[in-house]
Design an enzyme around this catalytic site. Structure first.
Site, PDB file in Angstrom:
ATOM      1  N   GLY A 177      79.277  36.575  34.461  1.00 54.21           N
ATOM      2  CA  GLY A 177      80.368  37.292  35.092  1.00 54.21           C
ATOM      3  C   GLY A 177      80.973  36.489  36.218  1.00 54.21           C
TER       4      GLY A 177
ATOM      5  N   GLY B 234      84.512  36.664  39.265  1.00 59.32           N
ATOM      6  CA  GLY B 234      85.620  37.432  39.799  1.00 59.32           C
ATOM      7  C   GLY B 234      86.111  36.819  41.086  1.00 59.32           C
TER       8      GLY B 234
ATOM      9  N   TYR C 123      85.389  37.421  44.084  1.00 61.19           N
ATOM     10  CA  TYR C 123      84.448  37.285  45.183  1.00 61.19           C
ATOM     11  C   TYR C 123      83.177  36.520  44.832  1.00 61.19           C
ATOM     12  CZ  TYR C 123      87.377  40.723  47.484  1.00 61.19           C
ATOM     13  OH  TYR C 123      88.436  41.379  48.046  1.00 61.19           O
ATOM     14  N   GLY C 124      83.037  36.080  43.599  1.00 63.26           N
ATOM     15  CA  GLY C 124      81.819  35.366  43.258  1.00 63.26           C
ATOM     16  C   GLY C 124      81.537  35.355  41.775  1.00 63.26           C
ATOM     17  N   LYS C 125      80.244  35.276  41.436  1.00 57.98           N
ATOM     18  CA  LYS C 125      79.844  35.187  40.038  1.00 57.98           C
ATOM     19  C   LYS C 125      78.468  35.813  39.863  1.00 57.98           C
ATOM     20  CE  LYS C 125      77.925  30.550  40.787  1.00 57.98           C
ATOM     21  NZ  LYS C 125      77.964  29.112  40.388  1.00 57.98           N
ATOM     22  N   VAL C 126      78.111  36.069  38.614  1.00 59.85           N
ATOM     23  CA  VAL C 126      76.772  36.538  38.256  1.00 59.85           C
ATOM     24  C   VAL C 126      76.229  35.602  37.193  1.00 59.85           C
ATOM     25  CG1 VAL C 126      75.410  38.396  37.235  1.00 59.85           C
ATOM     26  CG2 VAL C 126      77.311  38.957  38.757  1.00 59.85           C
TER      27      VAL C 126
ATOM     28  N   LYS D 156      73.393  37.482  41.588  1.00 55.93           N
ATOM     29  CA  LYS D 156      74.759  37.638  42.057  1.00 55.93           C
ATOM     30  C   LYS D 156      75.005  36.659  43.192  1.00 55.93           C
ATOM     31  CE  LYS D 156      78.171  41.149  43.230  1.00 55.93           C
ATOM     32  NZ  LYS D 156      78.415  42.559  43.613  1.00 55.93           N
TER      33      LYS D 156
ATOM     34  N   ASP E 185      84.724  51.756  45.622  1.00 54.21           N
ATOM     35  CA  ASP E 185      85.217  50.939  44.514  1.00 54.21           C
ATOM     36  C   ASP E 185      84.720  51.506  43.182  1.00 54.21           C
ATOM     37  OD1 ASP E 185      86.668  48.886  43.404  1.00 54.21           O
ATOM     38  OD2 ASP E 185      85.127  47.354  43.711  1.00 54.21           O
TER      39      ASP E 185
END
Length: 339
Positions: A35, A37, A39-42, A57, A151
């Site tokens: 994943g 986005g 703000y970051g990644k997984v 994360k 959210d």
């Protein structure tokens, strides 16, 4: 005092943690990125010493203050005793470029992916109700502790069973205590309530649980229709203006975007999406409407979610924000409580 009790009693005291500095490839076998986005990644990884498979994360240090990282990690961990909230391990660390924390892996992706697979038809009403009952329970747990998620949307609901009988709320990067003064973000989503759209950019507004209630109602709408009823909850949007006139009872004509719904569902909408956040009913109000019909009629192609797992769907394939230490602690899933 056991771990579960500690989680509950320390919910409002953000821990100050000195993060261990790791070289991620030394302690983990990184399998793949699952994943990413704004703000970051997984990433999907296996901890070498324990053999535990986890979702790591990661948020970039360049754009994330350590205070914000620790707050998300704190809320993610201390909320996870609730059965419909993603389990986060007491594991956080940093590398040269990122902060990390470890969470359980979701085998069936996220709810928005399930909606997308319906090709514009929308999920089966029964499936949506199964999901909503669980997420409202997670939000009730948060609201009882005076926390607001902020959210709530399909992308942040992870799926653990093919028939949706087990889903979990995730992503607590925006979670704050009720009454907290926050600045309006540069970019607002269609799911945001009108009080957020009305706030002046970069000026403060106080967080209320009504924000989650509005967003949950919007999530229901999206799951059933695959789209939002408007682009923004602001009077400059004609579709929202039509909703406002109906909501204020200045017209008896049902807004065009809501004409496919039953009178009982429209009653629920009025209760959850009151224009004034303080007048919105609690999320548990939904439980009174679960046995009612929500859609007037449904396409025979309406999608019921039954599918097999795929590693490409793990933990949703999306991320908003995130963190971990060199040692994975024992999974506490069996110790969860709805308390």
């Amino acid at each position: 005092m056991n771990t579960q009790s500690n989680k509950q009693s320390c919910i409002h005291k953000i821990r100050e943690i000195k993060l261990e500095v790791l070289y991620i490839d030394k302690d983990y076998d990184v399998l793949k990125e699952i994943g990413s986005g704004d703000y970051g990644k997984v990433i999907l990884a296996v901890h070498r010493d324990t053999g535990s498979e986890v979702a790591l994360k990661a948020v970039p240090k360049a754009t994330t203050p350590i205070k914000d990282f620790l707050m998300e990690f704190h809320y993610s961990y201390f909320l996870s005793p609730q059965k419909n909230i993603l389990d986060t391990y007491d594991v956080a660390f940093e590398t040269q470029e990122h902060y990390y924390f470890a969470q359980e892996v979701a085998p069936f992706g996220d709810l928005w992916q399930a909606v997308e697979r319906t090709n514009g038809v929308g999920l089966n009403e029964r499936d949506v109700k199964i999901v909503v009952e669980q997420i409202s329970s997670a939000l009730e747990f948060m609201h009882d502790k005076e926390l607001v998620h902020r959210d709530v949307r399909a992308e942040n609901v992870l799926i653990y069973s093919p028939n949706l009988t087990k889903v979990k709320l995730t992503d607590f990067g925006l979670t704050r205590k009720v009454g907290t003064l926050v600045k309006k973000r540069v970019k607002s989503l269609p799911s945001c309530p009108p009080e957020v759209w009305e706030a002046v950019l970069l000026e403060g507004y106080n967080i209320q649980v009504g924000s989650d209630v509005w967003q949950l109602a919007m999530m229901i709408y999206v799951c059933l229709t695959t789209h939002f009823p408007w682009e923004k909850a602001d009077i400059t949007d004609p579709k929202f203006t039509e909703f406002v006139q109906w909501s204020k009872r200045k017209t008896t004509r049902t807004p065009k975007e809501f004409r496919g719904f039953s009178p009982r569902f429209l009653r629920l909408v009025r209760r959850l999406m009151d224009l004034k956040p303080t007048k919105r009913y609690p999320v548990t109000e939904i439980n009174k409407y679960l046995r009612d019909r929500w859609l007037i009629q449904r396409s025979p192609r309406a999608s019921s979610v039954h599918r097999s797992s795929s590693q490409s769907e793990l933990n949703g394939g999306r991320v908003s924000r995130s963190h971990s230490c060199g040692q994975i602690l024992q999974h506490r899933g069996d110790q969860r409580s709805n308390s």
